[in-house]
Design an enzyme around this catalytic site. Structure first.
Site, PDB file in Angstrom:
ATOM      1  N   GLU A   8      -8.626  31.091  -9.477  1.00 40.70           N
ATOM      2  CA  GLU A   8      -7.646  31.416  -8.276  1.00 40.70           C
ATOM      3  C   GLU A   8      -7.960  32.226  -7.511  1.00 40.70           C
ATOM      4  O   GLU A   8      -8.546  33.356  -7.491  1.00 40.70           O
ATOM      5  CB  GLU A   8      -6.309  31.790  -8.933  1.00 40.70           C
ATOM      6  CG  GLU A   8      -5.298  30.923  -9.902  1.00 40.70           C
ATOM      7  CD  GLU A   8      -4.209  31.651 -10.412  1.00 40.70           C
ATOM      8  OE1 GLU A   8      -3.451  32.228  -9.556  1.00 40.70           O
ATOM      9  OE2 GLU A   8      -3.781  31.244 -11.559  1.00 40.70           O
TER      10      GLU A   8
ATOM     11  N   GLU B 280      -3.704  34.840 -16.649  1.00 32.37           N
ATOM     12  CA  GLU B 280      -3.088  36.092 -16.503  1.00 32.37           C
ATOM     13  C   GLU B 280      -2.395  36.886 -17.383  1.00 32.37           C
ATOM     14  O   GLU B 280      -1.292  37.138 -17.400  1.00 32.37           O
ATOM     15  CB  GLU B 280      -2.294  36.220 -14.943  1.00 32.37           C
ATOM     16  CG  GLU B 280      -3.061  35.675 -13.812  1.00 32.37           C
ATOM     17  CD  GLU B 280      -2.410  35.804 -12.538  1.00 32.37           C
ATOM     18  OE1 GLU B 280      -1.298  36.324 -12.288  1.00 32.37           O
ATOM     19  OE2 GLU B 280      -3.032  35.781 -11.291  1.00 32.37           O
TER      20      GLU B 280
HETATM   21  O1  AHR Z   1      -0.946  30.779  -7.830  1.00 31.87           O
HETATM   22  C1  AHR Z   1       0.172  31.362  -7.886  1.00 31.87           C
HETATM   23  C2  AHR Z   1       0.361  32.231  -8.992  1.00 31.87           C
HETATM   24  O2  AHR Z   1      -0.375  33.378  -8.644  1.00 31.87           O
HETATM   25  C3  AHR Z   1      -0.266  31.898 -10.246  1.00 31.87           C
HETATM   26  O3  AHR Z   1       0.803  31.048 -10.982  1.00 31.87           O
HETATM   27  C4  AHR Z   1      -0.526  32.936 -11.065  1.00 31.87           C
HETATM   28  O4  AHR Z   1      -1.539  32.676 -11.925  1.00 31.87           O
HETATM   29  C5  AHR Z   1      -0.834  33.999  -9.883  1.00 31.87           C
HETATM   30  O5  AHR Z   1      -0.400  35.220 -10.141  1.00 31.87           O
END
Ligand code: AHR
Length: 523
Positions: free
Chosen positions: A327, A204
């Site tokens: 994610e 991110e």
């Molecule tokens: O999964 C939780 C968080 O969500 C992670 O650390 C981040 O990459 C995302 O914003």
């Protein structure tokens, strides 16, 4: 009557349905959804890594979830819980991403090697401000992946690290010969390299990874990726760029345009199903309106992978660069009384259908989506396992991932679907999702979800070209959308044999109960 907004979709659908009705497979009133198999010139394999997971140093994911320490009374091997390992092996977990997430861009891997009593501590600034003692580090993680039979996916620190630090990490885990990092690894008890293939270059980068612009990150990526060496064929690095948040298409465009593709193996995408970041709602006590809102967010994955893939196609028509959804999952309020920084939430039938629908989307886009990581594996967000000291339970999402593992490395059977919508208030979302594959032994599996909260929907699947004498299957459903497994009732939601599918006159009919997930095997 067929309730659909997609009536413009070709006459074959009507023809298939009329044929099914004439063949006596179904009463006409039950002809709710229809599947047609599509011819495909090329064979797409559903990469098993689509069924990957994600473990961050966050809340009780690592500490208490995986790792309880060598001195714990909870049965463990090298500090890692035996019950968790066994459950994940049954899941056929193919891939595990670590150590973050946002944590990755604060993590200095050299703090997590060597004598545990001498390791420096750090503050986990993203997640609860707790003190991290670095007792679970590179050796613990990579040895654990070996036990699991899962590929490790290491997320490198770009935000607060250095090129040298990441380059050294690659050398430490992958170099088989005389070098400073290989020597250090040997001194820490591991002679052979682990040959880690998958590497994330930051996380991110547009947010917690450094608040960079796409252009700035593309340049940083080029620099970091240059010094991540493939030391041997066995240790070829697969470098994954930190990708877009949901619909940030410009981010993908800039990466594909500005990074030479010989440095780029994958581009990430993160998408969470969340109602409102300021009012996420409870994981267990939700209304049907909130259920429909989450389904809408989850179904958005179809549009996201389609549009990000279209941008990638423009720069990479041969589809060499993978789209890596590293994610995804549902995100709700933490359970009452738990640390807000630990992201601990329960997991209901809502999460099961969310997972089934999302995995169908990934399967159907397997030509470009070649890796995905559910967030997160234990005790965090849409977990497959929850622990409470020595107790461990499997969530509805675990059962979906287990039922769907038949698709891992199987050949996709492309299809078209005509489905009614599930309509609630202003939300209108396709009710049925489906994907299918043929495994290496020649067996065909079909996975379906029905997100409609009330209606049973019959799905007619003409068997044209598919030989099968019979069909067997399993279903995951429960009395209420809000049902979940608890430490008191660990098997409230569990798969059961499914009797709602039959083949008659060349048509497979599947009666999908409301809010259910089904996986069928054609025999
Ligand atoms: O999964 C939780 C968080 O969500 C992670 O650390 C981040 O990459 C995302 O914003």
């Amino acid at each position: 009557m067929l309730a659909t907004k997609q009536t413009g979709r070709k006459t074959w659908l009507w023809a298939a349905m009329i044929a099914a009705v004439l063949a006596g497979a179904l009463p006409a009133a039950a002809q709710d959804a229809t599947v047609q198999w599509l011819p495909s010139a090329s064979k797409t394999v559903i990469d098993k890594n689509i069924y990957g997971h994600f473990a961050e140093h966050l809340g009780a994911c690592i500490y208490g979830g995986f790792y309880v320490g060598e001195k714990s009374d909870i049965p463990n091997t090298g500090g890692v819980r035996n019950d968790v390992i066994e459950a994940l092996k049954k899941l056929k977990i193919p891939l595990l991403r670590w150590p973050g997430g946002c944590f990755a861009d604060t993590y200095h891997w050299k703090d997590g090697i060597g004598d545990k009593s001498k390791r420096p501590t750090m503050i986990n600034t993203w997640w609860g401000g707790v003190t991290e003692d670095n007792s679970f580090g590179t050796h613990d993680f990579l040895d654990m992946c070996e036990r699991l039979g899962a590929e490790p996916y290491l997320a490198g620190n770009v935000g607060s690290g250095t090129v040298q630090e990441l380059s050294d990490w690659v050398q430490y885990v992958n170099f088989d010969g005389a070098s400073p990092m290989a020597k250090l690894r040997g001194e820490n008890g591991r002679a052979q390299p682990w040959n880690v293939h998958y590497w994330g270059v930051g996380n991110e980068a547009w947010g917690c990874g450094g608040n960079m612009t796409a252009e700035y990150y593309a340049n940083e990526y080029r620099k970091y990726a240059t010094f991540m060496n493939s030391y041997s064929d066995k240790a070829r690095v697969f470098r994954i760029a930190s990708g877009a948040s949901s619909g940030d298409y410009r981010w993908t465009e800039v990466l594909m345009r500005d990074v030479p593709h010989d440095l780029l193996d994958g581009v990430a995408l993160h998408h969470y199903s969340v109602l409102d970041w300021n009012a996420k709602g409870s994981s267990t006590e939700f209304t049907e309106e909130q259920y429909a809102g989450i389904m809408k967010q989850a179904y958005r994955m179809e549009e996201l992978v389609t549009k990000h893939s279209a941008i990638m196609d423009k720069y990479d028509p041969q589809k060499k660069v993978a789209l890596v959804v590293d994610e995804w999952g549902g995100w709700y309020n933490v359970e009452p009384g738990t640390n807000p920084g630990f992201l601990y939430q329960q997991n209901t039938i809502r999460d099961a259908v969310l997972a089934g629908m999302t995995l169908n989307i990934f399967n159907n886009h397997a030509d470009r989506v070649r890796m995905a990581n559910l967030a997160q594996i234990i005790n965090v967000l849409q977990a497959v396992i929850l622990t409470d000291k020595a107790k461990m339970i499997l969530t509805p999402t675990y059962h979906v991932m287990e039922m769907y593992n038949v698709h891992q490395d199987a050949t996709l059977l492309p299809l078209k679907l005509l489905t009614p919508d599930y309509v609630y208030g202003k939300e209108s979302i396709p009710a049925i999702s489906v994907s299918a594959s043929t495994d290496k032994a020649g067996k065909t599996h079909i996975s379906l979800t029905n997100i409609d909260a009330h209606k049973t929907i019959a799905v007619a699947i003409p068997m044209a070209g598919i030989k099968a004498a019979g069909v067997t299957g399993r279903i995951l459903q429960s009395g209420k959308l809000q049902d979940y497994n608890s430490f008191e009732q660990p098997n409230k939601v569990a798969p059961a044999a499914f009797s709602g599918a039959f083949i008659r006159n060349g048509v497979l009919t599947v009666k999908m109960p409301a809010a259910s997930v089904v996986v069928l095997a054609l025999n």
